[in-house]
Scaffold this active site. Structure first.
Site, mmCIF file in Angstrom:
data_model
loop_
_atom_site.group_PDB
_atom_site.id
_atom_site.type_symbol
_atom_site.label_atom_id
_atom_site.label_comp_id
_atom_site.label_asym_id
_atom_site.label_seq_id
_atom_site.Cartn_x
_atom_site.Cartn_y
_atom_site.Cartn_z
ATOM 1 N N GLN A 10 54.194 43.591 10.267
ATOM 2 C CA GLN A 10 55.004 43.369 9.064
ATOM 3 C C GLN A 10 55.633 41.979 9.080
ATOM 4 O O GLN A 10 56.032 41.479 10.130
ATOM 5 C CB GLN A 10 56.094 44.443 8.980
ATOM 6 N N SER A 95 52.759 46.051 16.300
ATOM 7 C CA SER A 95 53.452 47.136 15.603
ATOM 8 C C SER A 95 52.474 47.880 14.691
ATOM 9 O O SER A 95 51.528 48.491 15.169
ATOM 10 C CB SER A 95 54.672 46.591 14.861
ATOM 11 N N LEU A 96 52.643 47.815 13.355
ATOM 12 C CA LEU A 96 51.701 48.515 12.476
ATOM 13 C C LEU A 96 50.274 48.021 12.701
ATOM 14 O O LEU A 96 49.301 48.747 12.457
ATOM 15 C CB LEU A 96 52.078 48.326 11.006
ATOM 16 N N ARG A 120 54.555 56.296 7.812
ATOM 17 C CA ARG A 120 55.323 55.569 8.825
ATOM 18 C C ARG A 120 56.363 54.676 8.157
ATOM 19 O O ARG A 120 57.521 54.625 8.570
ATOM 20 C CB ARG A 120 54.362 54.740 9.682
ATOM 21 N N HIS A 204 61.869 49.720 15.858
ATOM 22 C CA HIS A 204 61.620 49.693 17.303
ATOM 23 C C HIS A 204 62.895 49.767 18.134
ATOM 24 O O HIS A 204 63.107 48.972 19.051
ATOM 25 C CB HIS A 204 60.789 48.453 17.678
ATOM 26 N N GLN A 253 55.783 54.216 20.238
ATOM 27 C CA GLN A 253 55.908 52.870 19.672
ATOM 28 C C GLN A 253 57.015 52.767 18.617
ATOM 29 O O GLN A 253 57.614 51.719 18.433
ATOM 30 C CB GLN A 253 54.551 52.477 19.068
#
Length: 314
Positions: A10, A95-96, A120, A204, A253
């Site tokens: 992102q 991440s994503l 998510r 996170h 995660q």
């Protein structure tokens, strides 16, 4: 010499992303159509026409970024004859981007990846009321110092390392009051700057536990195949291929740290000399050179990029 494909997270979204790919390649158009159908929304229209505020919403940005990455993958494979399994030793994503990496390696179907990322994004946004969490990038110090800053800033509240991006860029996430204390404390520890990030939630960190619970439930109902090549997972910074371990690590995660500096280090330690960032933007290609100076790093996000990369990928 070995290669790796990596996939952005992102922040790399921008209005217009993927449009040129769709205009140039049928395989890319199919990806965007498939994602639109899976989500029951015209996400491609938001990606190409905006408004930016709508694209930047976490629930839109996450599947949108994955869609552009997968459009590049499909173009390389179906129109240029570049098979991922024959071309790279590892995949990884920030991440994503880990979902993009898994979809690229065949662990997830494209439709499942899109639906999981939509959920998510919604779950991460809903986990913490707007204004109660924040994130800040500490510049000029590494993880060890950042962890000390986080511990001092916490004062009983959540404040932890969210992203270890490169040797001099570490992102902290947590309760807004704790994050507000980071700049002053960071200065005392030698940080060059504390840069507040324009995010809508504290990703996170432990405050994301409700989102982790939602993802555990969703992932339990999705088929995960062994990936065509190992995936270097964010939270362990090492390669995984077992579907059940992948499932577990994707849940971890959500609240865990993205150990990107270590992920890139792992790639280099395991023979990778050339890294290609597939999708929107050039953030990861830039980070790679700062993590391992000897790495060749480039991005593939436009039709011109695709053509330029072919000779190096063949």
């Amino acid at each position: 010499m070995a290669r790796a494909f990596v996939f952005p997270g992102q922040g790399s979204q921008d209005v217009g992303m993927g449009r040129a790919l769709a205009e140039s390649f049928a395989a890319a158009r199919e990806v965007f159509d498939e994602v639109d159908e899976a989500l029951g929304q015209k996400l491609s229209a938001i990606m190409w026409d905006g408004p930016k505020e709508t694209l930047t919403l976490t629930e839109n940005a996450q599947p949108a970024l994955m869609a552009v990455s997968m459009a590049v993958v499909r173009v390389l494979e179906r129109e240029k004859g570049i098979k991922l399994a024959d071309t790279v030793k590892f995949v990884a994503g920030h991440s994503l981007g880990e979902y993009s990496a898994l979809a690229a390696a065949g662990a997830f179907s494209l439709a499942d990846a899109a639906r999981l990322l939509k959920l998510r994004g919604q779950a991460m946004q809903a986990a913490v009321p707007v204004g109660e969490g924040a994130m800040v990038a500490l510049l000029g110090v590494g993880r060890d110092v950042a962890e000390k800053v986080a511990a001092e800033a916490a004062q009983g509240e959540v404040c932890q390392v969210a992203n270890d991006n490169d040797p001099t860029q570490v992102v902290l996430s947590g309760a807004k009051a704790a994050i507000d204390r980071v700049a002053e404390i960071g200065k005392a520890h030698g940080a060059r700057r504390a840069l507040p990030l324009p995010v809508s939630a504290p990703f996170h960190c432990a405050l994301m536990q409700p989102a982790a619970d939602a993802m555990a439930e969703a992932l339990a109902n999705v088929t995960i195949q062994p990936p065509a090549v190992p995936v270097v997972a964010n939270v362990v910074a090492s390669a995984v291929s077992d579907p059940e371990e992948i499932r577990r690590l994707l849940v971890a995660q959500v609240t865990g740290s993205v150990r990107w500096r270590e992920c890139v280090g792992y790639l280099a330690e395991n023979g990778v000399t050339e890294l290609f960032e597939l999708g929107s933007g050039k953030v990861l290609a830039g980070l790679a050179k700062r993590i391992v100076a000897s790495l060749e790093a480039s991005s593939i996000g436009t039709p011109d990029d695709v053509e330029a990369a072919l000779s190096r990928l063949a």
